[in-house]
Design an enzyme around this catalytic site. Structure first.
Site, PDB file in Angstrom:
ATOM      1  N   TYR A   1       7.624   6.470   9.705  1.00 37.08           N
ATOM      2  CA  TYR A   1       6.545   6.109   8.792  1.00 37.08           C
ATOM      3  C   TYR A   1       5.670   7.336   8.559  1.00 37.08           C
ATOM      4  O   TYR A   1       5.156   7.932   9.503  1.00 37.08           O
ATOM      5  CB  TYR A   1       5.717   4.973   9.393  1.00 37.08           C
ATOM      6  CG  TYR A   1       4.566   4.558   8.521  1.00 37.08           C
ATOM      7  CD1 TYR A   1       3.241   4.736   8.932  1.00 37.08           C
ATOM      8  CD2 TYR A   1       4.793   4.018   7.259  1.00 37.08           C
ATOM      9  CE1 TYR A   1       2.189   4.374   8.121  1.00 37.08           C
ATOM     10  CE2 TYR A   1       3.740   3.656   6.435  1.00 37.08           C
ATOM     11  CZ  TYR A   1       2.445   3.838   6.866  1.00 37.08           C
ATOM     12  OH  TYR A   1       1.406   3.491   6.053  1.00 37.08           O
TER      13      TYR A   1
ATOM     14  N   HIS B   1       3.205   4.310   2.314  1.00 32.65           N
ATOM     15  CA  HIS B   1       2.456   3.555   1.310  1.00 32.65           C
ATOM     16  C   HIS B   1       1.832   4.519   0.315  1.00 32.65           C
ATOM     17  O   HIS B   1       1.337   5.580   0.690  1.00 32.65           O
ATOM     18  CB  HIS B   1       1.334   2.744   1.943  1.00 32.65           C
ATOM     19  CG  HIS B   1       1.840   1.592   2.742  1.00 32.65           C
ATOM     20  ND1 HIS B   1       2.038   1.666   4.106  1.00 32.65           N
ATOM     21  CD2 HIS B   1       2.213   0.342   2.368  1.00 32.65           C
ATOM     22  CE1 HIS B   1       2.502   0.493   4.528  1.00 32.65           C
ATOM     23  NE2 HIS B   1       2.622  -0.315   3.501  1.00 32.65           N
TER      24      HIS B   1
ATOM     25  N   ILE C   1       3.887   9.186  -6.751  1.00 33.27           N
ATOM     26  CA  ILE C   1       5.093   8.384  -6.984  1.00 33.27           C
ATOM     27  C   ILE C   1       6.202   9.261  -7.552  1.00 33.27           C
ATOM     28  O   ILE C   1       7.354   9.233  -7.089  1.00 33.27           O
ATOM     29  CB  ILE C   1       4.783   7.211  -7.926  1.00 33.27           C
ATOM     30  CG1 ILE C   1       3.786   6.263  -7.256  1.00 33.27           C
ATOM     31  CG2 ILE C   1       6.060   6.470  -8.294  1.00 33.27           C
ATOM     32  CD1 ILE C   1       3.242   5.197  -8.166  1.00 33.27           C
TER      33      ILE C   1
END
Lengths: 179, 810
Positions: free
Chosen positions: A73, A112, A121
């Site tokens: 993560y 996230h 993105i």
């Protein structure tokens, strides 16, 4: 023509404050003391990025073992505004992916991203990440509060299909423990 | 002559064992053997055994007993050279060198050819700089051991130090002839170079050059030969040869700026000549990456050529980052150049922000270049004392890259220069917290804290790097960290804690004494290693050690404090640092005193605790080693005692004395000395200080005040006694040339109207000499027109103090 050396360096108790300062400037979210305490223990999963010997960026990750998977993560990855589009982000991300490869037992990498952060993105998509899910009201104190879960899988067949259903939306779960 | 009570074979064997044990540091065993001899009633008072026992005890740290035994042993056997020798060794270990020399001489009376004693004596003599005695002893050693290298060298060196160069060279030459050097024989090379050095000091330049030529093959320090030959050629009036050698030195090392300077000196190149520039361009052709040939010409070229060169230079340096300002700081003496630089760099900023280039016809630069340009401009404006602009640029830098630690350090510096010590500390603290592994920034932060009078915080800051287990302040004292102690002393003084400040001054003084002591081991070491030039250099360094800036700084501070304590002695109730006791009400005073007592008690407990810990550690240490002796235990420095000393002026003189000769060019020394002697009323010494001050810097404002004071003082003294009278009159004629105080002052003022410190001094004297001129004096001192120099925060502080005094009289 940009002439700059990019290097990655360790996070130690001596320079931890530089990491704190960087995160404060770059991210709209604040991280508490436990975050920084843990960062000192993760070794290669936390790095400072140097441009011409100046700290301009950093990446912090941890191994996440929820949902019967062993995943990486990415908690934070970013650099100072004047130094963007200089490849620093790529160097940091490649390092993270290298670590995963060397480890051998990591199923996927995920993180996230705030839904309005187009630049981020695009950046992750360029490196083979896809948007796997959306979490409403993921963030507590910023707008928009929603976040995409962006991920890249390594062991294709094993994880295919299970990724989307296995992520349990939880606003106070393990993934959020630092906000 | 041997002892009067010789030992029979069995006891003699024991005695020999004692000596061996002493040499091998097996002290406990040595004592055992001594016991065996002394247990025998026939030899219970055997002098030499008792002396050896004493010596062994001394090495175990039992000083009192040691002295006792040695003295008793000596009394029992006054004609034994062993006893005298041992007594001398004991004195030496306590650094009582003069006494030790006496003992050794006595020992030699009874055993004139004892090598060990002669060697020990020679060491003491050179340590105490008794060169005549050293020479005699060396002669004896040479006569006894002509086969030893050190005998010859020591003897020759004695003559060298006595400045009898001919004798010295004769001896060295004799010795050299006996030597057969091997290939690359470093020690022989050093011998030859020492010989050459003596020739140079004797002014025998021609012989020195010949000497180099003859022995070139045997000398290994080729660089030294070249450099010295060049300077000798220049002194012998052969500048072309010198210039040749310097040119070859430059190609050997193009970064050594002194070669360029000396080359220009020999060729007589000055100003902005073509020839001068040619040298640098030639060097650059051969060594395109050298930096000296690029930066040195900047100091003497002007106009458009300068503009072009500095433009290139700046751009290159800004791409590299960091040290640009430091490398061109010397150019800032020329205001035209400063303007050119400023204009250029400001244009860079504009272009970099708009198009990312330095100027319109360049390439796009890396993003960090703008950052370093901001950094440079901040330093630039800080140097020009433009605080606003400096802060503007440093803040721009911080916005751009908030993680560059140098920016915080520079910002702290800017605040410091502007006088805001509090904010400076904040910034420095921020800087050091970003990288706690950086000891340099840590030390800088501690220094800034001391400047802001935050003494405890500074010690805590330093403790992050000092040894575990003892307090930072103690460790820094052990490590002879003089900058910390000096800054602490000044901080204490600003807080009015005289005793603490004096303690620091004394600690630093002790460091200097230690450094002088430490040379002892080098006397044998350097002889053995043949590093003779360095050795002579060391002796000369030690001779003028207290002329060093580190000492003079705190010596002047100590003198100032002692003067203050003389003028305002502490009363019984005074607690060090009660600056404002007059302004408080009695209840407030009581509260503060209670707080102080509590704090003191707490500090006491802390100290006790630390002492116990230290003792425990010492005990553990003692168990393992056999107690290495480090010299005599020094008296503890207690701040309160230091501040209440009975003879502060004597103490002040103790600090100033070495400075009067070693730092004779420093006017402050003579001003302080004058103030001390004038309080003592020592007329001739006052005159001496005046004379020295005149030779150093007559126009100094503080000294001017002393000059006037002396004139008045002598006038008020009236009739003097002979021969003082003649001396004073003669000298004063030379210094004052018949001017009155008023004339002197008016003259001084007219010469120095452009400088605030001078005006202040002149104004004070104007008022002193003529009370009616008060208004004029005040206006003279307090007008702050823009043409006046020397308007610093310090001077303004004094100014307000004096004006307050003036106005009080009104």
């Amino acid at each position: 023509m940009t002439k700059g050396r990019i290097e990655l360096g360790e996070v130690t108790q001596h320079n931890i404050k530089q990491l704190k300062r960087l995160n404060q400037v770059v991210f709209p979210v604040t991280y508490n003391d436990k975050f920084y305490k843990d960062v000192l223990e993760v070794g290669e999963l936390a790095k400072l990025a140097y441009y011409n010997d100046i700290v301009v960026g950093a990446v912090c990750c941890r191994i996440d073992t929820s949902e019967n998977q062993r995943r990486l993560y990415i908690m934070t990855l970013g650099c100072l505004a004047p130094y963007r589009r200089l490849n620093i982000g790529t160097v940091m991300l490649r390092h993270v992916l290298d670590v995963c490869e060397k480890d051998g037992n990591i199923d996927s990498v995920f993180l996230h991203v705030q839904v309005n952060n187009e630049g981020a993105i695009k950046f992750y998509e360029k490196h083979g990440f896809t948007i796997a899910d959306e979490k409403k009201n993921y963030y507590k104190r910023i707008e928009p509060a929603d976040a995409f879960v962006v991920q890249k899988c390594f062991k294709g067949d094993r994880v295919a299909g299970s990724s989307e259903s296995s992520i349990v939306p939880s606003s106070d779960g393990k993934l959020n423990q630092y906000s | 002559m041997p002892s009067k009570n010789p030992l029979p074979p069995k006891e003699n064997a024991f005695f020999k064992r004692i000596l061996k044990c002493y040499e091998q540091k097996q002290y406990k065993n040595g004592l055992k053997f001594a016991k065996q001899i002394l247990a025998n009633p026939k030899f219970a008072e055997h002098g030499e055994t008792m002396a050896m026992k004493g010596l062994t005890l001394n090495c175990l740290g039992k000083k009192e007993e040691a002295y006792d035994f040695v003295r008793r042993g000596l009394r029992n056997d006054l004609t034994s050279h062993v006893c005298w020798h041992v007594y001398g060794l004991l004195q030496r270990s306590d650094r009582k060198y003069d006494e030790a020399i006496k003992c050794y001489r006595n020992a030699l009376k009874w055993d004139k050819d004892n090598l060990q004693i002669l060697r020990d004596l020679s060491l003491l003599q050179i340590q105490m700089r008794d060169i005549e005695g050293y020479r005699e002893t060396r002669y004896q050693l040479l006569a006894l051991r002509p086969g030893q290298r050190a005998s010859w060298i020591g003897y020759a060196m004695a003559y060298h130090l006595l400045k009898d160069y001919d004798m010295c060279l004769k001896i060295l030459e004799e010795f050299r002839k006996t030597q057969t050097p091997k290939n690359f024989d470093y020690e022989h090379s050093e011998l030859l170079l020492y010989q050459n050095m003596v020739m140079q000091e004797a002014g025998m330049y021609q012989e020195a050059m010949e000497h180099f030529r003859m022995y070139d093959k045997q000398i290994v320090d080729k660089l030294y030969i070249q450099e010295t030959l060049a300077s000798l050629c220049f002194q012998m009036g052969q500048p072309e040869r010198a210039a040749e050698i310097y040119k070859s030195l430059i190609s050997r090392n193009p970064e050594n700026w002194s070669y360029y300077q000396k080359y220009e000196h020999s060729m007589g190149l000055e100003g902005e000549s073509e020839e001068r520039l040619r040298l640098y361009s030639e060097v650059l052709e051969k060594h395109p990456r050298a930096s000296m040939p690029k930066s040195l010409p900047l100091t003497f070229i002007t106009g458009d050529v300068f503009h072009k060169s500095i433009d290139e230079f700046l751009k290159k340096a800004l791409r590299k980052g960091q040290y640009l300002f430091v490398s061109i700081k010397s150019l800032y003496r020329d205001p035209c150049k400063v303007q050119i630089i400023e204009d250029l760099v400001l244009s860079y900023v504009k272009n970099l922000k708009e198009v990312g280039k330095f100027d319109s016809n360049g390439e796009v630069e890396s993003i960090t270049v703008l950052l370093w340009t901001y950094y440079f401009l901040a330093q630039h404006f800080d140097h020009l004392k433009n605080v606003e602009k400096a802060l503007e640029y440093i803040n721009l830098g911080l916005e751009h890259t908030p993680l560059l630690i140098e920016l915080y350090v520079l910002k702290a510096k800017i605040y410091k220069h502007a006088g805001d010590t509090g904010k400076a500390v904040e910034m420095m603290d921020e800087a050091q917290s970003l990288d706690t592994a950086d000891r340099c920034i840590n030390s800088k932060c501690a220094k800034y804290m001391l400047r802001a009078n935050q003494i405890q915080e500074a010690a805590d800051m330093c403790s992050k790097f000092t040894r575990e287990g003892i307090s930072a302040v103690e460790n820094l004292n052990e490590m002879q960290c003089m900058w910390f102690q000096t800054e602490s002393a000044f901080a204490y003084k600003r807080l009015g804690k005289w005793g603490e400040a004096l303690k620091k001054c004394h600690e630093i003084d002790r460091h200097f004494t230690e450094i002088i002591e430490d040379q002892f081991d080098f006397h044998t070491y350097c002889m053995r290693k043949m590093t003779l030039r360095s050795y002579v250099g060391l002796l000369r360094l030690e001779d003028s050690l207290r002329g060093h800036a580190f000492f003079s700084k705190i010596a002047l501070l100590a003198a100032e404090i002692y003067l203050h304590l003389h003028d305002h002695p502490l009363t019984e109730g005074d607690n060090d640092g009660d600056l404002n006791s007059e302004n408080l009400t009695p209840s407030e005073l009581k509260k503060i005193k209670r707080k102080q007592r509590k704090a003191q008690k707490k500090a006491e407990l802390e100290r006790e605790k630390q002492k116990l810990e230290q003792e425990k550690r010492d005990q553990n240490k003692n168990k393992t080693t056999d107690g290495e002796l480090d010299g005599p235990k020094e008296e503890e420095l207690i701040p309160d005692k230091l501040a209440r000393v009975e003879d502060p002026l004597e103490q002040a003189i103790y600090f100033l004395k070495p400075l009067q000769t070693l730092s004779a060019n420093c006017i402050d020394v003579h001003v302080k000395a004058y103030e001390i002697y004038s309080r003592k009323g020592k007329l001739l010494l006052m005159l001496q200080s005046i004379k020295r001050g005149v030779a150093a810097d007559r126009s100094d404002p503080h000294f001017h005040i002393c000059l006037i004071h002396f004139l008045q003082y002598v006038k008020e003294k009236g009739e003097l006694v002979e021969p003082t009278k003649t001396v004073i009159e003669q000298e004063m004629k030379k210094i004052y040339e018949g001017q009155t105080a008023l004339q002197l002052n008016t003259d001084f003022l007219s010469r120095n109207m452009g400088s605030l410190p001078h005006r202040l001094a002149g104004a004070r004297m104007m008022y002193k000499l003529d009370n009616s001129k008060q208004k004029e004096a005040i206006s003279l001192a307090t007008t702050l027109e823009s043409e006046i120099n020397g308007v610093t925060i310090k001077v303004l502080f004094y100014l307000t103090g004096y004006t307050f005094l003036f106005l009080q009289v009104l």
